[in-house]
Design an enzyme around this catalytic site. Structure first.
Site, PDB file in Angstrom:
ATOM      1  N   GLU A 189      51.313  39.648  64.477  1.00 26.08           N
ATOM      2  CA  GLU A 189      52.033  39.359  63.229  1.00 26.08           C
ATOM      3  C   GLU A 189      53.070  40.420  62.883  1.00 26.08           C
ATOM      4  O   GLU A 189      52.802  41.619  62.941  1.00 26.08           O
ATOM      5  CB  GLU A 189      51.039  39.242  62.074  1.00 26.08           C
ATOM      6  CG  GLU A 189      51.692  38.921  60.746  1.00 26.08           C
ATOM      7  CD  GLU A 189      50.690  38.850  59.602  1.00 26.08           C
ATOM      8  OE1 GLU A 189      51.054  38.275  58.558  1.00 26.08           O
ATOM      9  OE2 GLU A 189      49.571  39.370  59.735  1.00 26.08           O
ATOM     10  N   GLU A 194      54.109  30.590  44.635  1.00 28.37           N
ATOM     11  CA  GLU A 194      53.101  31.535  44.166  1.00 28.37           C
ATOM     12  C   GLU A 194      53.439  32.182  42.831  1.00 28.37           C
ATOM     13  O   GLU A 194      52.561  32.362  41.990  1.00 28.37           O
ATOM     14  CB  GLU A 194      52.851  32.616  45.225  1.00 28.37           C
ATOM     15  CG  GLU A 194      52.217  32.045  46.473  1.00 28.37           C
ATOM     16  CD  GLU A 194      51.694  33.108  47.425  1.00 28.37           C
ATOM     17  OE1 GLU A 194      51.828  34.312  47.133  1.00 28.37           O
ATOM     18  OE2 GLU A 194      51.138  32.706  48.467  1.00 28.37           O
ATOM     19  N   ALA A 238      53.459  36.076  49.132  1.00 28.99           N
ATOM     20  CA  ALA A 238      53.607  36.130  50.582  1.00 28.99           C
ATOM     21  C   ALA A 238      53.186  34.811  51.197  1.00 28.99           C
ATOM     22  O   ALA A 238      52.504  34.017  50.557  1.00 28.99           O
ATOM     23  CB  ALA A 238      52.754  37.268  51.152  1.00 28.99           C
ATOM     24  N   ARG A 267      40.695  36.368  48.476  1.00 31.98           N
ATOM     25  CA  ARG A 267      40.919  36.605  49.905  1.00 31.98           C
ATOM     26  C   ARG A 267      39.548  36.732  50.555  1.00 31.98           C
ATOM     27  O   ARG A 267      38.934  37.789  50.573  1.00 31.98           O
ATOM     28  CB  ARG A 267      41.761  37.867  50.139  1.00 31.98           C
ATOM     29  CG  ARG A 267      43.195  37.736  49.670  1.00 31.98           C
ATOM     30  CD  ARG A 267      43.904  36.642  50.424  1.00 31.98           C
ATOM     31  NE  ARG A 267      45.340  36.634  50.138  1.00 31.98           N
ATOM     32  CZ  ARG A 267      46.122  35.664  50.512  1.00 31.98           C
ATOM     33  NH1 ARG A 267      45.637  34.626  51.161  1.00 31.98           N
ATOM     34  NH2 ARG A 267      47.399  35.717  50.240  1.00 31.98           N
ATOM     35  N   SER A 272      48.721  45.143  61.511  1.00 30.66           N
ATOM     36  CA  SER A 272      47.589  45.611  62.310  1.00 30.66           C
ATOM     37  C   SER A 272      47.912  45.428  63.795  1.00 30.66           C
ATOM     38  O   SER A 272      47.379  44.541  64.457  1.00 30.66           O
ATOM     39  CB  SER A 272      46.316  44.853  61.915  1.00 30.66           C
ATOM     40  OG  SER A 272      45.189  45.521  62.400  1.00 30.66           O
ATOM     41  N   GLU A 322      44.705  26.854  46.939  1.00 26.86           N
ATOM     42  CA  GLU A 322      45.149  28.140  46.404  1.00 26.86           C
ATOM     43  C   GLU A 322      44.751  28.279  44.942  1.00 26.86           C
ATOM     44  O   GLU A 322      44.949  27.379  44.139  1.00 26.86           O
ATOM     45  CB  GLU A 322      46.672  28.290  46.536  1.00 26.86           C
ATOM     46  CG  GLU A 322      47.115  28.574  47.947  1.00 26.86           C
ATOM     47  CD  GLU A 322      48.603  28.829  48.058  1.00 26.86           C
ATOM     48  OE1 GLU A 322      48.961  29.860  48.634  1.00 26.86           O
ATOM     49  OE2 GLU A 322      49.399  27.999  47.575  1.00 26.86           O
ATOM     50  N   GLY A 338      47.113  46.706  66.522  1.00 24.67           N
ATOM     51  CA  GLY A 338      46.118  46.880  67.570  1.00 24.67           C
ATOM     52  C   GLY A 338      45.563  45.582  68.110  1.00 24.67           C
ATOM     53  O   GLY A 338      45.040  45.547  69.223  1.00 24.67           O
ATOM     54  N   GLU A 373      57.855  30.481  49.177  1.00 21.85           N
ATOM     55  CA  GLU A 373      56.643  31.167  48.730  1.00 21.85           C
ATOM     56  C   GLU A 373      56.807  31.771  47.336  1.00 21.85           C
ATOM     57  O   GLU A 373      55.870  31.764  46.543  1.00 21.85           O
ATOM     58  CB  GLU A 373      56.237  32.251  49.728  1.00 21.85           C
ATOM     59  CG  GLU A 373      55.724  31.704  51.040  1.00 21.85           C
ATOM     60  CD  GLU A 373      54.395  30.968  50.935  1.00 21.85           C
ATOM     61  OE1 GLU A 373      53.664  31.138  49.928  1.00 21.85           O
ATOM     62  OE2 GLU A 373      54.071  30.212  51.865  1.00 21.85           O
TER      63      GLU A 373
END
Length: 178
Positions: free
Chosen positions: A115, A92, A71, A58, A109, A136, A111, A88
């Site tokens: 999403e 994965e 995910a 990541r 998140s 990937e 703020g 997925e």
């Protein structure tokens, strides 16, 4: 809250940056930059012995092998959350599931990004194949159900942490009394 106006500041791959003006319930007006995201799914797949996780790079958080539940993003036209989750899981974790339950919807998140992540519980597992994205690099990791509590301090992905804590709580409630 009332949306008063919106303009795209940047169109990106998978997300856009939008400047939005809002009127709050108390009448105040604010302008915010929002990363507009189509939403995503996360899958807590387990059988009687293991939770099936993935470890993958990541780059945004500079992790070489972040441990996560499978995910993905809702980025295919017309695809439902459940259809995305099935795809997925096959891509994965190389699994299919017969039993699916929506576990939670979370804002990872709120703020600055729109999403919504829908977390599914998937059981009745069997081997499956899916088409991984070309870039990937995924390792499948099986975590023993008995080791969930011990693993929690090492988990840094929010969806995974929430899902594993929910599973731990479910297993504790259904465990036979000693």
């Amino acid at each position: 809250m009332e949306l008063l106006g919106s303009k795209v500041a940047y169109e990106g791959y998978g997300v856009d940056v939008v400047i939005r003006r809002y009127r709050r319930v108390d009448g105040t007006e604010v302008e915010r930059q929002v990363i507009d995201h189509p939403g995503s799914v996360a899958i807590l797949a387990h059988d009687d012995e293991f939770v099936h996780l993935v470890a993958q790079p990541r780059e945004a958080v500079e992790e070489d092998a972040l441990l996560e539940i499978p995910a993905g993003t809702l980025d295919k036209d017309g695809e439902s959350e459940l259809e995305c989750a099935r795809r997925e899981l096959a891509e994965e974790a190389e699994l299919a599931a017969t039993d699916w339950t929506e576990l939670a919807k979370i804002y990872p998140s709120p703020g600055y990004i729109s999403e919504v992540v829908t977390i599914f519980l998937a059981t009745g597992l069997s081997p499956a194949r899916g088409e991984r994205d070309e870039d990937e690099a995924i390792d499948i990791v099986r975590l023993s159900l008995a080791e969930i509590e011990e693993a929690l301090p090492r988990i840094r992905d929010a969806s995974t942490l929430i899902a594993l804590m929910a599973l731990r709580d479910r297993l504790t409630r259904t465990a036979p009394a000693a």
